[in-house]
Design a protein around this motif. Structure first.
Motif, short mmCIF file in Angstrom:
data_model
loop_
_atom_site.label_atom_id
_atom_site.label_comp_id
_atom_site.label_asym_id
_atom_site.label_seq_id
_atom_site.Cartn_x
_atom_site.Cartn_y
_atom_site.Cartn_z
N ASN A 268 -15.56 -44.46 29.64
CA ASN A 268 -14.40 -43.57 28.65
C ASN A 268 -14.78 -43.80 27.05
OD1 ASN A 268 -12.21 -41.97 28.85
ND2 ASN A 268 -11.11 -43.80 27.66
N THR A 269 -14.55 -43.00 26.35
CA THR A 269 -14.95 -42.97 24.98
C THR A 269 -13.53 -42.66 24.38
OG1 THR A 269 -16.83 -42.54 24.96
CG2 THR A 269 -15.81 -42.20 23.05
N ARG A 280 -16.70 -47.33 23.27
CA ARG A 280 -16.99 -46.67 24.91
C ARG A 280 -16.58 -48.10 25.66
NH1 ARG A 280 -19.75 -42.81 27.06
NH2 ARG A 280 -20.80 -42.58 24.88
N ASN A 281 -15.75 -47.72 26.74
CA ASN A 281 -15.20 -48.94 27.72
C ASN A 281 -15.86 -48.49 28.99
OD1 ASN A 281 -13.35 -50.00 25.98
ND2 ASN A 281 -11.98 -48.26 26.20
N ASP A 282 -16.58 -49.49 29.82
CA ASP A 282 -17.05 -49.57 31.02
C ASP A 282 -16.38 -50.13 31.79
OD1 ASP A 282 -20.22 -48.20 30.97
OD2 ASP A 282 -19.46 -49.26 29.00
N ASP A 283 -15.94 -49.74 32.92
CA ASP A 283 -15.26 -50.42 33.95
C ASP A 283 -16.10 -49.99 35.53
OD1 ASP A 283 -12.59 -51.25 32.63
OD2 ASP A 283 -12.44 -49.08 32.23
N HIS A 719 -17.79 -35.77 35.25
CA HIS A 719 -18.53 -35.93 33.67
C HIS A 719 -17.70 -35.12 32.91
CE1 HIS A 719 -21.85 -36.67 30.92
NE2 HIS A 719 -21.28 -35.45 30.43
N VAL A 720 -17.05 -35.48 31.85
CA VAL A 720 -16.19 -34.70 30.91
C VAL A 720 -17.24 -34.75 29.51
CG1 VAL A 720 -14.04 -34.24 29.81
CG2 VAL A 720 -14.34 -35.13 32.20
N ALA A 721 -17.55 -33.63 28.92
CA ALA A 721 -17.99 -33.58 27.72
C ALA A 721 -17.23 -32.64 26.68
CB ALA A 721 -19.35 -32.81 27.74
N THR A 735 -20.30 -36.89 25.09
CA THR A 735 -19.59 -37.41 26.30
C THR A 735 -18.48 -38.21 26.08
OG1 THR A 735 -22.04 -37.63 27.58
CG2 THR A 735 -20.15 -38.70 28.59
N ASP A 736 -17.11 -37.48 26.56
CA ASP A 736 -16.14 -38.17 26.57
C ASP A 736 -16.05 -39.35 27.83
OD1 ASP A 736 -15.38 -37.06 24.44
OD2 ASP A 736 -13.96 -35.62 25.23
#
Length: 750
Positions: A268-269, A280-283, A719-721, A735-736
């Motif tokens: 998520n951005t 940017r967060n990665d989970d 995927h959300v752009a 990329t959001d």
């Protein structure tokens, strides 16, 4: 899902509301309520004299001892001789209902097979078994198949009336097999009694039962019993089913336990803390939970859920809001869809006191964790009962909440009339909200005329000094004739208080009174290819509650052409008056200011026939829009490449121009949805969408491997752009957000 299986029924008076006024505390016989003539004696179903193997070959000797049912052509011309021979036999043993169908076809190569996937209805040839297990003329379950042997099952409620006529996400344990040769196609079904809830009277059980076959290329539907095309979904109405009796069967109450395990990786951005850049967060999350289903009694079900997960749910269709009101999106989560009809209340329009998407979702549609919940539904002492309680965790800026719903409904004199009550509660974040209400529906005269009414009252922790009628409540009354042949009409009205706040409901306007009337006349034709012509006229008026001033009124004149193929062409012209006390924005720059407006617009639309393998529907709108003009066009093509591959799409453009203010608003919405299925077990759907008004493009890919009933492997990617990276500062990346979820469910049955 049920659109194709129900092809052939269209409402002449389009999706009229069924609203009404309160009749509180009624415990006596209602004067003037029509009690129908003595019901037809139930038809005894035959018991099987030997075993049946569900293989689609219909070669078992036991079938020959079962008398066939008598079928009648329902559409496109009621009562004419069938063009293709059909033989259907239904019988039972101690454990299940069995159906055998010989569906002969003079041109077997022309049999239409549009899908092989589980629960996918793309039209074509169909066989449908409708069972009203409670025999209440209101609720039923449907088991359907096609020449590919795929399985489709869904629930019906409200006697297949209104926008919530069916729940396609319901799944049951049952078996079907088909075969084909140069004579046609053939099917066998086995529906266990353990998949049905029913009432027992001694050794005898009475249910409603109907069967229908659809010949896709001809849109010819044959039914048992004979069902006239007088209603929108006539072949599926429980009230039109034939009462049948079973002797010596016993309810079965298995336990279904369905745990799941899921792993989810997401990125998520978002803007950083000082708003000068982004991070940017990665989970990576690993989760588990599950559901339990158990029949507490013969006709009372218990559903429990823990750490509920909806990763596999289909995404909402992208839309552009051209109004000053909230958009309504349908429920898609299976837990809430199953038996949802029990919670329907009074009104069948957009406003509703209970809207299940208020649970576990933010107003923007973002998921909120559901820690646990439970539901009880069924019948107790002649009462339809629905209880629901859910506990959510705090997330997305919302506090932890407990929500509850209670619904009761009982028949009045006739199974076409009922009296009910509804209660909802929402507690969390130091606030509470409670709704209480009653509704009634009376069949007037024993035909298609109905009087419906409702009254609702809300109580919450917010102080209010609203004025007018029912300041914290809502009341409605409506009389209508539900008919698609001849004259159909509706007239009604009501009031909604300014402080009416159902925390679990959906409401477009508060603080208003309203009245509406509509009429249509369905004219059957003998013209080749054209089944029915239905001219219509409708109007409504909305004003301020407690005052005489009018805020909105509109008048619509239209016509529908219902073709033998199942295609529907509609044309209408609407004149609207709006007295806007406050303006509203279409985007950040284009506003419709406060003022007094009168404008007219015309709409022409084609709904494609489900019998078509490929084709398109369209909708065109042109005319005035407040102080400007609107030109809108939507096309929705579909291409059935084979039963294994189908591509659907949609493109819509809305262009609004306001010359006096030198403003223009243009919105594009695009959707492409390829669906690929290897067989009835392995299927995938890809949804690609673009919404220019939101500057967002999305991809949702869902793969399902249904290796057994209740046992699924899901792989879901989202995927959300951001499509306008220069619209904000600092500049965000394309990329959001992305998310990949793998989920496995397995059902244990005891």
């Amino acid at each position: 899902m049920y659109a194709g299986t129900m092809t052939g029924g269209r409402a002449c008076v389009r999706r009229w509301t069924r609203s009404a006024v309160a009749l509180a505390g009624i415990t006596f016989a209602v004067p003037g309520l029509a009690v129908p003539a003595a019901a037809q004696e139930p038809m005894p179903l035959p018991r099987l004299t030997g075993p049946i193997e569900i293989d689609g070959n219909l070669s078992d000797a036991a079938w020959q001892a079962v008398a066939p049912l008598e079928l009648t052509v329902h559409a496109p011309r009621f009562g004419v001789p069938p063009t293709e021979q059909t033989t259907i036999r239904v019988a039972y043993d101690n454990d299940a209902i069995y159906l055998g169908a010989w569906m002969y076809d003079s041109d077997p190569d022309a049999i239409k097979v549009h899908s092989v996937a589980r629960d996918v209805d793309n039209g074509g040839d169909f066989l449908n078994l409708v069972i009203d297990a409670y025999n209440d003329n209101q609720n039923a379950v449907v088991f359907a198949t096609t020449p590919s042997g795929n399985r489709l099952d869904f629930q019906l409620q409200n006697d297949a009336e209104g926008p919530n006529a069916g729940s396609p996400s319901w799944d049951a344990f049952w078996d079907v097999a088909v075969s084909r040769d140069d004579r046609g196609w053939f099917a066998e079904m086995r529906v266990p009694f353990s998949s049905l809830r029913f009432e027992q009277d001694g050794d005898r059980v009475v249910m409603g039962l109907s069967v229908n076959r659809l010949i896709g290329r001809k849109n010819e539907r044959q039914t048992f019993p004979a069902i006239a095309p007088d209603w929108a979904l006539a072949p599926f109405k429980p009230s039109q089913a034939r009462d049948v009796s079973f002797d010596g069967i016993r309810p079965q109450r298995p336990i279904f336990i369905t745990p799941y395990a899921a792993a989810r990786h997401s990125t998520n951005t978002a803007l950083d803390a000082d708003l000068t850049g982004y991070e940017r967060n990665d989970d990576l999350d690993v989760d588990a939970g599950g559901d339990l289903k158990y029949a507490l009694t013969n006709n009372l079900n218990l559903d429990l859920t823990v750490n509920t997960d909806f990763a596999e749910v289909e995404v909402d269709d992208a839309r552009v809001n051209l109004t000053r009101f909230s958009l309504f999106f349908p429920e898609r989560r299976q837990f809430f869809l199953e038996r949802e009809g029990i919670f329907d209340f009074g009104v069948a329009d957009l406003d509703r006191p209970f809207y299940s998407r208020r649970i576990g979702l933010t107003p923007e549609g973002e998921p909120v964790p559901i820690l646990a919940g439970g539901r009880i539904n069924g019948r107790v002492a002649g009462l339809d009962l629905g209880l629901l309680s859910m506990q959510t965790n705090d997330a997305s800026g919302q506090p932890a909440e407990n929500t509850g719903v209670m619904r009761l409904r009982t028949n009045l004199g006739s199974r076409d009339s009922y009296l009910g009550m509804l209660g909802t509660s929402r507690v969390g974040g130091g606030e509470h909200n409670v709704l209480l209400g009653g509704d009634v529906e009376l069949n007037v005269g024993g035909g298609n005329d109905y009087l419906t009414g409702e009254i609702l009252q809300t109580f919450d922790s917010r102080p209010d000094s609203a004025e007018g009628v029912l300041p914290r409540g809502r009341g409605r009354l409506r009389l209508e004739r539900r008919s698609r042949r001849g004259l159909g009409f509706g007239v009604g009205g009501g009031v909604t208080g300014a402080a009416y706040r159902p925390a679990l409901g959906f409401v477009l306007r508060t603080g208003v009174w309203d009245a509406s009337a509509e009429a249509a006349y369905g004219i059957l034709t003998d013209r080749a290819g054209l089944r029915q012509i239905s001219p219509s006229l409708s109007g409504s008026v909305i004003g301020t509650n407690g005052a005489r001033n009018v805020e909105t009124w509109d008048v619509t004149a239209g016509v529908e052409l219902d073709f033998d193929s199942g295609a529907l062409l509609t044309a209408d012209v609407t004149t609207t008056h709006e007295d806007l006390a406050t303006g509203f924005f279409l985007d950040d720059e284009v506003e419709v200011p406060a003022g007094d407006y009168r404008f007219t617009r015309a709409v022409l639309a084609l709904t494609a026939a489900q019998s078509w393998s490929s084709g398109t529907g369209f909708r065109a709108e042109i005319g005035e829009f407040f102080d400007g003009r609107i030109t809108s066009f939507e096309v929705s093509p579909f291409w059935g490449i084979s039963p294994y591959v189908r591509i659907t799409g949609a493109y819509r453009i809305d262009r609004l121009t306001f010359d006096d203010r030198a403003q223009t608003f243009t919105a594009h919405v695009f959707r492409l949805r390829p669906a690929i299925s290897l067989d009835a077990k392995l299927s995938s759907v890809f949804t690609i969408q673009y919404n220019s008004a939101a500057d967002v493009a999305t991809l949702n890919a869902r793969l399902r491997y249904n290796f057994a009933e209740g046992n699924d492997l899901w792989v879901v990617y989202g995927h959300v752009a951001n499509t306008d990276i220069n619209a904000v500062s600092p500049v965000l990346p394309r990329t959001d957000a992305t998310a990949l979820t793998v989920k496995f469910t397995y059902t244990f049955r005891e």
